[in-house]
Write a protein that holds these residues in place. Structure first.
Motif, PDB file in Angstrom:
ATOM      1  N   VAL A 175       0.131   8.970 -10.743  1.00  0.00           N
ATOM      2  CA  VAL A 175       1.182   8.581 -10.151  1.00  0.00           C
ATOM      3  C   VAL A 175       2.006  10.058 -10.239  1.00  0.00           C
ATOM      4  N   LEU A 176       1.925  10.787 -11.213  1.00  0.00           N
ATOM      5  CA  LEU A 176       2.883  11.898 -11.264  1.00  0.00           C
ATOM      6  C   LEU A 176       2.522  12.847 -10.197  1.00  0.00           C
ATOM      7  N   LEU A 188       0.868  -1.314   0.107  1.00  0.00           N
ATOM      8  CA  LEU A 188       0.134   0.063  -0.204  1.00  0.00           C
ATOM      9  C   LEU A 188       0.836   1.357   0.066  1.00  0.00           C
ATOM     10  N   VAL A 189       0.460   2.450  -0.585  1.00  0.00           N
ATOM     11  CA  VAL A 189       1.265   3.661  -0.560  1.00  0.00           C
ATOM     12  C   VAL A 189       0.456   4.358   0.275  1.00  0.00           C
ATOM     13  N   ASN A 190       1.202   4.980   1.046  1.00  0.00           N
ATOM     14  CA  ASN A 190       0.394   5.801   2.135  1.00  0.00           C
ATOM     15  C   ASN A 190      -0.019   7.479   1.408  1.00  0.00           C
ATOM     16  N   ASN A 191      -1.244   7.649   1.932  1.00  0.00           N
ATOM     17  CA  ASN A 191      -1.814   9.217   1.159  1.00  0.00           C
ATOM     18  C   ASN A 191      -1.877   9.280  -0.080  1.00  0.00           C
ATOM     19  N   PHE A 192      -1.915   8.023  -0.987  1.00  0.00           N
ATOM     20  CA  PHE A 192      -2.468   8.228  -2.343  1.00  0.00           C
ATOM     21  C   PHE A 192      -3.866   8.010  -2.407  1.00  0.00           C
ATOM     22  N   LYS A 193      -4.423   8.987  -3.319  1.00  0.00           N
ATOM     23  CA  LYS A 193      -5.572   9.346  -3.489  1.00  0.00           C
ATOM     24  C   LYS A 193      -6.053   9.088  -4.858  1.00  0.00           C
TER      25      LYS A 193
END
Length: 59
Positions: free
Chosen positions: A24-25, A4-9
């Motif tokens: 992603v960018l 999981l990637v933290n704070n990815f919206k």
């Protein structure tokens, strides 16, 4: 294994490839619109066509 990637919206977009790249960018502090990404890909693939390289993934 799931990572999981933290704070990815996530957000909805107009095209799956350009939307994924835009998210992603944006996460990596490179704000760019889907339209700009689509334009860059269009230019790249247009320039590749004379070389005999064709890509049909972006419509």
């Amino acid at each position: 294994m799931q990572k999981l990637v933290n704070n990815f919206k996530t957000s909805g977009g107009k095209h799956c490839i350009t939307n994924a790249l835009q998210q992603v960018l944006k996460y990596n502090n490179y704000p760019i619109t889907e339209e700009m990404i689509f334009g860059m890909f269009g230019t790249i693939f247009y320039e590749m066509k004379p070389l005999g390289i064709e890509y049909h993934g972006i419509h």
